[in-house]
Every structure is written in structure tokens, then in C-alpha cells.
Design a protein around this motif. Structure first.
Motif, mmCIF file in Angstrom:
data_model
loop_
_atom_site.group_PDB
_atom_site.id
_atom_site.type_symbol
_atom_site.label_atom_id
_atom_site.label_comp_id
_atom_site.label_asym_id
_atom_site.label_seq_id
_atom_site.Cartn_x
_atom_site.Cartn_y
_atom_site.Cartn_z
ATOM 1 N N GLY A 57 0.778 -1.236 0.000
ATOM 2 C CA GLY A 57 0.000 0.000 0.000
ATOM 3 C C GLY A 57 0.807 1.282 0.000
ATOM 4 O O GLY A 57 0.320 2.320 0.434
ATOM 5 N N GLN A 58 2.022 1.236 -0.505
ATOM 6 C CA GLN A 58 2.864 2.431 -0.536
ATOM 7 C C GLN A 58 2.610 3.238 -1.808
ATOM 8 O O GLN A 58 2.248 2.699 -2.841
ATOM 9 C CB GLN A 58 4.342 2.038 -0.442
ATOM 10 C CG GLN A 58 4.698 1.279 0.811
ATOM 11 C CD GLN A 58 4.427 2.074 2.060
ATOM 12 O OE1 GLN A 58 4.829 3.227 2.175
ATOM 13 N NE2 GLN A 58 3.725 1.466 3.011
ATOM 14 N N ALA A 63 9.281 4.021 -2.016
ATOM 15 C CA ALA A 63 8.803 3.966 -0.624
ATOM 16 C C ALA A 63 8.556 2.526 -0.203
ATOM 17 O O ALA A 63 8.878 2.137 0.923
ATOM 18 C CB ALA A 63 7.526 4.790 -0.468
ATOM 19 N N ALA A 64 8.012 1.713 -1.104
ATOM 20 C CA ALA A 64 7.733 0.310 -0.788
ATOM 21 C C ALA A 64 9.025 -0.456 -0.514
ATOM 22 O O ALA A 64 9.080 -1.284 0.401
ATOM 23 C CB ALA A 64 6.957 -0.339 -1.930
ATOM 24 N N THR A 101 -3.831 -2.345 -6.908
ATOM 25 C CA THR A 101 -4.804 -1.257 -6.795
ATOM 26 C C THR A 101 -4.643 -0.475 -5.492
ATOM 27 O O THR A 101 -5.022 0.691 -5.415
ATOM 28 C CB THR A 101 -6.248 -1.802 -6.874
ATOM 29 O OG1 THR A 101 -6.410 -2.795 -5.863
ATOM 30 C CG2 THR A 101 -6.517 -2.414 -8.235
ATOM 31 N N SER A 102 -4.052 -1.091 -4.477
ATOM 32 C CA SER A 102 -3.854 -0.398 -3.192
ATOM 33 C C SER A 102 -2.504 0.316 -3.111
ATOM 34 O O SER A 102 -2.212 0.969 -2.112
ATOM 35 C CB SER A 102 -3.993 -1.387 -2.035
ATOM 36 O OG SER A 102 -2.981 -2.362 -2.104
ATOM 37 N N GLY A 103 -1.663 0.170 -4.127
ATOM 38 C CA GLY A 103 -0.358 0.831 -4.140
ATOM 39 C C GLY A 103 0.763 -0.171 -4.332
ATOM 40 O O GLY A 103 0.544 -1.319 -4.710
ATOM 41 N N TRP A 104 1.978 0.277 -4.063
ATOM 42 C CA TRP A 104 3.161 -0.550 -4.244
ATOM 43 C C TRP A 104 3.432 -1.405 -3.016
ATOM 44 O O TRP A 104 3.222 -0.979 -1.891
ATOM 45 C CB TRP A 104 4.384 0.329 -4.495
ATOM 46 C CG TRP A 104 4.468 0.840 -5.896
ATOM 47 C CD1 TRP A 104 3.986 2.032 -6.359
ATOM 48 C CD2 TRP A 104 5.043 0.183 -7.007
ATOM 49 N NE1 TRP A 104 4.233 2.155 -7.698
ATOM 50 C CE2 TRP A 104 4.894 1.028 -8.121
ATOM 51 C CE3 TRP A 104 5.686 -1.044 -7.174
ATOM 52 C CZ2 TRP A 104 5.361 0.692 -9.384
ATOM 53 C CZ3 TRP A 104 6.153 -1.388 -8.434
ATOM 54 C CH2 TRP A 104 5.984 -0.523 -9.525
ATOM 55 N N GLY A 105 3.919 -2.602 -3.283
ATOM 56 C CA GLY A 105 4.344 -3.491 -2.214
ATOM 57 C C GLY A 105 5.591 -4.248 -2.630
ATOM 58 O O GLY A 105 5.791 -4.513 -3.818
ATOM 59 N N CYS A 106 6.439 -4.557 -1.660
ATOM 60 C CA CYS A 106 7.676 -5.276 -1.951
ATOM 61 C C CYS A 106 7.875 -6.400 -0.943
ATOM 62 O O CYS A 106 7.379 -6.349 0.183
ATOM 63 C CB CYS A 106 8.887 -4.351 -1.887
ATOM 64 S SG CYS A 106 8.899 -3.049 -3.137
ATOM 65 N N PHE A 107 8.642 -7.390 -1.374
ATOM 66 C CA PHE A 107 9.020 -8.521 -0.527
ATOM 67 C C PHE A 107 10.529 -8.662 -0.627
ATOM 68 O O PHE A 107 11.083 -8.714 -1.719
ATOM 69 C CB PHE A 107 8.320 -9.795 -1.005
ATOM 70 C CG PHE A 107 8.669 -11.005 -0.206
ATOM 71 C CD1 PHE A 107 8.077 -11.233 1.029
ATOM 72 C CD2 PHE A 107 9.605 -11.914 -0.673
ATOM 73 C CE1 PHE A 107 8.402 -12.351 1.778
ATOM 74 C CE2 PHE A 107 9.942 -13.039 0.073
ATOM 75 C CZ PHE A 107 9.330 -13.246 1.310
ATOM 76 N N VAL A 108 11.209 -8.692 0.512
ATOM 77 C CA VAL A 108 12.657 -8.804 0.537
ATOM 78 C C VAL A 108 13.055 -10.023 1.359
ATOM 79 O O VAL A 108 12.381 -10.372 2.325
ATOM 80 C CB VAL A 108 13.304 -7.508 1.127
ATOM 81 C CG1 VAL A 108 12.909 -7.288 2.549
ATOM 82 C CG2 VAL A 108 14.805 -7.542 0.998
ATOM 83 N N GLU A 109 14.127 -10.686 0.932
ATOM 84 C CA GLU A 109 14.715 -11.760 1.712
ATOM 85 C C GLU A 109 16.230 -11.646 1.618
ATOM 86 O O GLU A 109 16.762 -11.190 0.602
ATOM 87 C CB GLU A 109 14.242 -13.140 1.265
ATOM 88 C CG GLU A 109 14.681 -13.535 -0.128
ATOM 89 C CD GLU A 109 14.206 -14.926 -0.530
ATOM 90 O OE1 GLU A 109 13.552 -15.609 0.279
ATOM 91 O OE2 GLU A 109 14.505 -15.327 -1.654
#
Length: 114
Positions: A57-58, A63-64, A101-109
Motif C-alpha cells: 500500500g505504498q 517507498a515500498a 490497486t492499493s499501491g506498491w508493495g515489496c518482498f525482501v529476503e
């Protein structure tokens, strides 16, 4: 009544305090010792134990990414201490982002290193 020591005795006593004082402890919880580690260059890294962070949601991809990395760092800091929580030192990094639709999202490992 205060006892006055000769300057040379006082100086020796002060020097002994610095010599005998225990070294400052690193910021670690001690939990990292349960994982297998290896030296990778100048760093000590978890061999095969990854940690994860995410965002959603960024307003922007930038920002995400920042929120996901802070999520990763925050959890590693909580579990192992700040010596391990520097994402810039981590190895085997993966960062994936997408827009919904809610914005940017990221997944980091990444594998923590110090």
C-alpha cells in the motif's frame, strides 16, 4: 574524610581502571549462535538462514522498497541485535516489488551478516 593520593598514584589507578574494565559488548542478543555461519569475505554470515520483510500500500516503488528493507532490518534487530540488522551487509538478497490497486508493495529476503 577524603584521602588524597599523590598524582602519580592517582594516574596509575585511573590507567588501571581502563586496562581492567571489560570491553564494550556488541549489540547482540545471543540468538544468532543457534544458526550455522561462515566467513564471507570480511563478514560473518548465516549459512542458509534467511529473514524476510515486506511492505504494501505504498505510494511509490521507492517507498515500498524502503519500508520492506526496514521491515527486514527491524525483525533481524529484534531477534539477533543491531550488529546483524544492516541490510547493506546482508548476502543472497532478493527484492521483488509490484503495483496493485492499493499501491506498491515489496518482498525482501536476505541472509544476515555482520
Amino acid at each position: 574524610m577524603a584521602v588524597k593520593l599523590p598524582l602519580s598514584t592517582a594516574a596509575v589507578a585511573a590507567a588501571l581502571c581502563f586496562i581492567i574494565a571489560p570491553p564494550a559488548l556488541a549489540d547482540e542478543t545471543g540468538l544468532a549462535d543457534v544458526h550455522t555461519m561462515r566467513r564471507e569475505g570480511a563478514q560473518l554470515c548465516f549459512l542458509d538462514h534467511f529473514h524476510y520483510g515486506s511492505s504494501a500500500g505504498q505510494a511509490s516503488e521507492r517507498a515500498a522498497k524502503a519500508v520492506a528493507v526496514r521491515s527486514w532490518s527491524g525483525f533481524v534487530d529484534l531477534e539477533y541485535g543491531s550488529d546483524w540488522a544492516r541490510y547493506g551487509r546482508a548476502h543472497s538478497k532478493s527484492l521483488k516489488c509490484e503495483k496493485s490497486t492499493s499501491g506498491w508493495g515489496c518482498f525482501v529476503e536476505a541472509r544476515p551478516c555482520k
